[in-house]
Design an enzyme around this catalytic site. Structure first.
Site, mmCIF file in Angstrom:
data_model
loop_
_atom_site.group_PDB
_atom_site.id
_atom_site.type_symbol
_atom_site.label_atom_id
_atom_site.label_comp_id
_atom_site.label_asym_id
_atom_site.label_seq_id
_atom_site.Cartn_x
_atom_site.Cartn_y
_atom_site.Cartn_z
ATOM 1 N N LYS A 238 1.777 -18.480 5.346
ATOM 2 C CA LYS A 238 3.125 -18.045 5.743
ATOM 3 C C LYS A 238 4.179 -18.680 4.842
ATOM 4 O O LYS A 238 5.087 -18.020 4.368
ATOM 5 C CB LYS A 238 3.329 -18.462 7.196
ATOM 6 N N GLU B 290 -3.274 -20.607 8.130
ATOM 7 C CA GLU B 290 -2.282 -19.554 8.330
ATOM 8 C C GLU B 290 -0.874 -20.077 8.044
ATOM 9 O O GLU B 290 -0.044 -19.376 7.467
ATOM 10 C CB GLU B 290 -2.413 -18.992 9.750
ATOM 11 N N GLU C 240 4.114 -17.136 1.202
ATOM 12 C CA GLU C 240 4.626 -15.775 0.994
ATOM 13 C C GLU C 240 6.130 -15.684 1.220
ATOM 14 O O GLU C 240 6.797 -14.851 0.615
ATOM 15 C CB GLU C 240 3.870 -14.758 1.852
ATOM 16 N N CYS D 50 2.515 2.174 -1.243
ATOM 17 C CA CYS D 50 2.750 3.586 -1.539
ATOM 18 C C CYS D 50 2.580 4.472 -0.312
ATOM 19 O O CYS D 50 1.694 4.259 0.504
ATOM 20 C CB CYS D 50 1.785 4.047 -2.615
ATOM 21 N N TRP E 286 4.769 1.333 -4.755
ATOM 22 C CA TRP E 286 4.668 -0.129 -4.877
ATOM 23 C C TRP E 286 3.888 -0.344 -6.169
ATOM 24 O O TRP E 286 2.727 0.030 -6.261
ATOM 25 C CB TRP E 286 3.944 -0.677 -3.656
ATOM 26 N N ARG F 144 6.381 -0.009 5.135
ATOM 27 C CA ARG F 144 5.175 -0.442 4.426
ATOM 28 C C ARG F 144 5.503 -1.266 3.184
ATOM 29 O O ARG F 144 4.633 -1.934 2.644
ATOM 30 C CB ARG F 144 4.366 0.797 3.994
ATOM 31 N N ASN G 183 -1.327 8.167 -4.303
ATOM 32 C CA ASN G 183 -1.626 6.813 -3.799
ATOM 33 C C ASN G 183 -3.029 6.460 -4.253
ATOM 34 O O ASN G 183 -3.911 7.323 -4.257
ATOM 35 C CB ASN G 183 -1.654 6.777 -2.268
HETATM 36 C C1 F6R Z 1 0.607 -12.079 5.535
HETATM 37 C C2 F6R Z 1 0.215 -10.703 5.633
HETATM 38 C C3 F6R Z 1 -0.904 -10.252 4.780
HETATM 39 C C4 F6R Z 1 -1.801 -9.298 5.575
HETATM 40 C C5 F6R Z 1 -2.900 -8.713 4.688
HETATM 41 C C6 F6R Z 1 -3.830 -7.813 5.484
HETATM 42 O O1 F6R Z 1 1.681 -12.343 6.394
HETATM 43 O O2 F6R Z 1 0.770 -9.962 6.387
HETATM 44 O O3 F6R Z 1 -1.639 -11.324 4.294
HETATM 45 O O4 F6R Z 1 -2.361 -10.019 6.632
HETATM 46 O O5 F6R Z 1 -2.319 -7.978 3.662
HETATM 47 O O6 F6R Z 1 -3.118 -6.794 6.096
HETATM 48 P P1 F6R Z 1 -3.685 -6.052 7.358
HETATM 49 O O7 F6R Z 1 -3.682 -7.010 8.488
HETATM 50 O O8 F6R Z 1 -2.769 -4.897 7.577
HETATM 51 O O9 F6R Z 1 -5.084 -5.620 7.010
#
Ligand code: F6R
Length: 600
Positions: free
Chosen positions: A482, A478, A485, A2, A77, A27, A103
């Site tokens: 990846k 990781e 998702e 959002c 969102w 976003r 939000n």
């Molecule tokens: C995965 C991804 C998410 C973010 C998580 C935290 O590719 O991007 O798992 O890592 O939502 O986001 P940030 O890093 O912005 O706190």
């Protein structure tokens, strides 16, 4: 996730709202809407489950000059209620005079809705946010909009960034509690936004709302604050603006961002490298000495924290713990703890909420983020920016690598400063880290060559196992995230030694098992256990492996123990992308996910 923009201008506000919403698009969102004062003092509302551009076309079909100079806009969102136009913001009160965008999460929305329905209010959506419109309506009689919003927010439990306007009086009020909101004034007009980036082209400086602030937005703003706070917060200079990068030769942003990793690594080592071996990088942060480190984050950032924690403890003996930000309630933080909070966006609600809880005590917070001016950057006691540049793909790639290298530089520098790492040894380690760009470039090349055939061969597989030992396990985690998702297939990671304690049951003929093969002790045994059961082993290792992404590291001081086989992550990024494309998935915007996760 959002996003909010609101404004008052001397010219029609709709073009500002639409441009601001476009800047919030990265976003992630599933519907969008604006409300502006109409020519005849009515609130005109336009909402869409398509893109901002679609909304823009509809606005242009109206007579823009006749639209008002005051309005609000939102990207949604979905959290409460399905993705639909009726659930898109802005929401109205019963009279249609008021419009609100929100939000955050109103935790007591169900009780409030019941109460308001009992008072005769009719609801037009399923979302929690709509209760705010009706609460303000209730409080409005005889009160200014500012006072009505104050009264309404007194009834709320949860988090909110709100913009509320009255189309009959042209009053615009914003309020914030545990959800970021900024306001700014300029010759273009008076603006509020959930992210300074949305309004950056039109303002030079801005102010950040504190929890509980309620502000009337106009030429002479009225600022209502909690007791004890100064009448208005300080002015902050607008951060440098990033131009949305273009794709040039790349098919998608993820491909571009994977490819940029060597350049990002080189930039980080140029910026931070010279200040590591003398401890200056750490000393310049002005943080107290520490005896242990807590890494805090979510998703990929948490994975970066886990890899950093492992390298810290293995190489220096300094203990660490990793906290999933949304599980902070189970954390216990001892004396002399440094909290390293990792977040590419710096806006992740779970991280911000964990920091605002009392559960981390008074531990100093060091933010490692790609957006220094973010809410996390403002909250932290010190900030080191990751310098990855804008990342548009929802899946974090180059920001992960940047967190890893930046965090490593900080840790090395801190160890020198506290006298537990010899500066000469630190200089050798920095010398090795300078090879990161080459190692990453080599990994990208090798992966691009080897992965397409693997993606093709595994496209029917319902799920994947990811294994590694030691540091390799942290990178495998990781890789699994990846793949999950981007491809919507399950992928789980384990320390390879755990195989025979459970996950081996998943392996049957053809099950893909991705192994980060850094030649860790006993890994060969784990691999043969998988192969013996017909599993399809995808080895990410040195020459001769399925994906020969790990360069020859023997000549380095860094070798395997310090940073570990970090470039293996590149191979797993490429695998996740390739498989997603094979399966027809959108690699830049995976379903249901957002770049900036601003709800908890
Ligand atoms: C995965 C991804 C998410 C973010 C998580 C935290 O590719 O991007 O798992 O890592 O939502 O986001 P940030 O890093 O912005 O706190």
């Amino acid at each position: 996730m959002c996003g909010i923009i609101a404004g008052v201008s001397s010219t029609p506000i709709a073009p500002y709202l639409l441009e601001g919403l476009e800047r919030l698009e990265y976003r992630g969102y599933d519907s969008v809407g604006i409300a502006v004062a109409g020519g005849s003092h009515l609130v005109m509302r336009l909402r869409s489950t398509k893109r901002v551009k679609d909304l823009g076309r509809r606005v242009r079909d109206l007579d823009v000059p006749r639209l008002g100079t005051i309005g609000i806009g939102h990207t949604r969102w979905a959290t409460h209620g399905e993705v639909s136009t009726r659930n898109a913001h802005p929401h109205n009160d019963c009279t249609g005079r008021l419009a609100i965008v929100h939000n955050g999460v109103i935790e007591n929305a169900a009780e409030l809705r019941e109460l308001l329905v009992g008072l005769g209010h009719g609801f037009g959506s399923d979302v929690d946010s709509e209760v705010v419109a009706h609460l303000v309506e209730e409080a409005r009689a005889g009160s200014s909009l500012l006072d009505a919003v104050r009264e309404a927010t007194d009834a709320l439990v949860g988090s909110w960034a709100l913009a509320v306007f009255d189309g009959t009086t042209d009053e615009l009020v914003v309020a914030s509690h545990q959800s970021p909101l900024v306001v700014a004034h300029s010759v273009h007009g008076h603006f509020a936004a959930s992210d300074i980036g949305a309004i950056a082209p039109w303002v030079e400086d801005f102010q950040v709302l504190e929890d509980g602030d309620v502000v009337e937005i106009n030429a002479s703003p009225r600022w209502h604050r909690r007791e004890g706070l100064p009448p208005e917060p300080e002015l902050r200079a607008r951060p440098p603006m990033h131009v949305q990068p273009s794709l040039v030769v790349h098919a998608d942003y993820m491909s571009k961002e994977i490819e940029e990793q060597p350049e990002v690594a080189a930039r980080i080592m140029t910026e931070l490298g010279p200040r590591v071996a003398d401890g200056e990088l750490w000393r310049s942060l002005g943080l107290p000495d520490f005896a242990r480190v807590t890494f805090l984050g979510c998703g990929t950032s948490l994975n970066a924290g886990r890899a950093l924690g492992q390298l810290l403890t293995r190489n220096s003996g300094v203990p660490h713990q990793c906290i999933v930000a949304s599980e902070v309630a189970t954390a216990s933080v001892e004396d002399k703890t440094l909290v390293m909070a990792l977040s590419q966006s710096g806006e992740t609600a779970d991280v911000l909420r964990a920091l605002s809880s009392n559960l981390l005590g008074s531990a100093p917070v060091l933010a490692v983020t790609n957006v220094g001016h973010s809410a996390l950057g403002r909250r932290a006691d010190a900030v080191v920016e990751c310098s990855a540049g804008p990342e548009i793909g929802v899946a974090a790639t180059k920001t992960y690598m940047a967190q890893l290298l930046t965090g490593t530089c900080i840790i090395l520098s801190a160890l020198v400063a506290r006298g537990t790492l010899d500066p000469v040894r630190a200089a050798q380690l920095v010398g090795d880290l300078q090879r990161a760009p080459d190692l990453l470039a080599q990994a990208i090349g090798a992966s691009r060559r080897a992965v397409p055939a693997i993606a093709e061969a595994t496209s029917e597989a319902p799920g994947f196992l990811f294994l590694g030992r030691g540091a390799g396990w942290r990178f495998a985690e990781e890789g699994a995230l990846k793949l999950t998702e981007l491809t919507y297939r399950w992928a789980v990671s384990y320390p390879a030694g755990e195989l025979k304690h459970g996950p081996l049951a998943l392996v049957e003929r053809g099950t893909p098992v991705v192994v980060v093969d850094d030649q860790a002790r006993r890994l060969a045994v784990d691999i043969s256990e998988v192969a013996a059961r017909g599993g399809r082993v995808v080895r990410i290792g040195g020459p001769g492996s399925t994906i020969p992404a790990l360069g020859n590291r023997e000549a380095t001081v860094l070798g395997i123990p310090w940073c570990g086989p970090f470039e293996s992550v590149v191979a797993m990024q490429v695998l996740a992308r390739e498989l997603a494309l094979t399966l027809g998935c959108d690699v830049d915007k995976p379903r249901n996910l957002a770049k900036s996760v601003t709800v908890h």
